[in-house]
Design an enzyme around this catalytic site. Structure first.
Site, mmCIF file in Angstrom:
data_model
loop_
_atom_site.group_PDB
_atom_site.id
_atom_site.type_symbol
_atom_site.label_atom_id
_atom_site.label_comp_id
_atom_site.label_asym_id
_atom_site.label_seq_id
_atom_site.Cartn_x
_atom_site.Cartn_y
_atom_site.Cartn_z
ATOM 1 N N CYS A 97 -35.166 27.978 28.965
ATOM 2 C CA CYS A 97 -34.068 27.743 29.411
ATOM 3 C C CYS A 97 -33.026 27.913 27.905
ATOM 4 O O CYS A 97 -32.951 29.000 27.485
ATOM 5 C CB CYS A 97 -33.994 26.295 29.803
ATOM 6 N N HIS A 225 -37.903 26.370 34.466
ATOM 7 C CA HIS A 225 -38.513 25.266 33.843
ATOM 8 C C HIS A 225 -40.020 25.245 34.508
ATOM 9 O O HIS A 225 -40.340 24.306 35.359
ATOM 10 C CB HIS A 225 -37.886 24.066 33.772
ATOM 11 N N GLU A 227 -42.198 23.756 33.254
ATOM 12 C CA GLU A 227 -42.874 22.605 32.675
ATOM 13 C C GLU A 227 -42.557 21.282 33.733
ATOM 14 O O GLU A 227 -43.135 20.195 33.584
ATOM 15 C CB GLU A 227 -42.664 21.996 31.184
#
Length: 265
Positions: A97, A225, A227
């Site tokens: 990002c 994202h 994660e």
């Protein structure tokens, strides 16, 4: 076997370092260090001691001037030679990002084969929707991209959280990216085809590009994202999708990085 030591930059509006650290810990990293960028610049936390460098998501320097621009300038001016050596050695860099925005705006992506830092020939512009997008999308991996980050991944449900995620590049640079299979991820529709349609493509990126690598493949940048999908319970529909495995598919990117460092670097 090499040690998989991961350095995650923090400070000045970065806000995704904790979950990114968890992802690398779950992936089997030997050591995960989160350090303020000033500690790295000063040499207190030496870059040379790590095999993976992470630019996590957030809003570095409040997105002043443009998203990722100020942090990028700081990193390039104060860590440029060290970072170039880091990349030349084959060690890994990932920008997620805001981190992707940093890598593009300092020329690490798409990058230059000889100088590592190229001129900026791409950017992440304001979303076509003219608003911040916080939603889940589906990504397709470019099977011809041989980056170690992408091994064994075909599709990836993922969350986006950005206001400036529209990938744009000069025509000749976009052609180079495609010719060398540097596209990593594309936004796809329900049929699995790259799409320009909103909201499956949340920002209007050219050729539905959600992430790219450098030519060598050891630098990866992506807007979504991974994660935030390292456990199945993080998916908004996990109770209605019994086919989901306990381990979220986003973790595969981080596991790939660790396995590459330990076994091939």
């Amino acid at each position: 076997m090499a040690k998989a030591n991961v350095l995650i930059l923090s400070g000045y509006g970065i806000n995704c370092e904790v979950e990114t650290g968890w992802a690398f810990e779950m992936a089997g990293a030997d050591k995960v260090v989160t350090a303020h960028v000033n500690r790295v610049v000063s040499g207190e936390v030496p870059l040379k001691d790590f095999s993976v460098l992470v630019f996590p998501g957030g809003f570095s320097f409040g997105d002043h001037i443009a998203s990722g621009r100020v942090l990028g300038i700081k990193v390039k001016q104060q860590l440029g030679p060290q970072l170039a050596d880091f990349v030349r050695s084959g060690r890994l860099v990932i920008g997620i990002c805001n981190g992707f925005q940093v890598l593009v705006k300092i020329g690490l992506l798409p990058g230059d084969d000889e100088t590592v830092f190229g001129e900026q020939k791409a950017t992440l512009a304001h979303n076509d929707s003219a608003r911040y997008e916080d939603r889940w999308v589906t990504l397709k991996v470019n099977a011809k991209n041989k980056s170690p980050f992408l091994r064994g991944i075909t599709t990836l449900p993922c969350a986006v959280r950005h206001g400036e995620g529209k990938f744009l590049a000069f025509d000749h640079e976009l052609a180079r990216i495609r010719a060398h299979n540097m596209v990593a991820f594309q936004y796809v529709d329900k049929t699995g085809n790259p799409t320009q349609e909103y909201p499956q493509n949340p920002n209007g990126s050219e050729q539905a590009i959600a992430g790219i690598t450098n030519k060598r493949g050891n630098i990866l940048g992506l807007m979504p994202h991974p994660e935030v999908f390292i456990s199945k319970t993080q998916h908004p529909h996990w109770t209605r999708l019994p086919e989901l495995e306990e381990e979220g598919p986003g973790l595969k990117i981080f596991r790939n990085a660790i396995e590459y460092v330990k076994n091939e670097l």
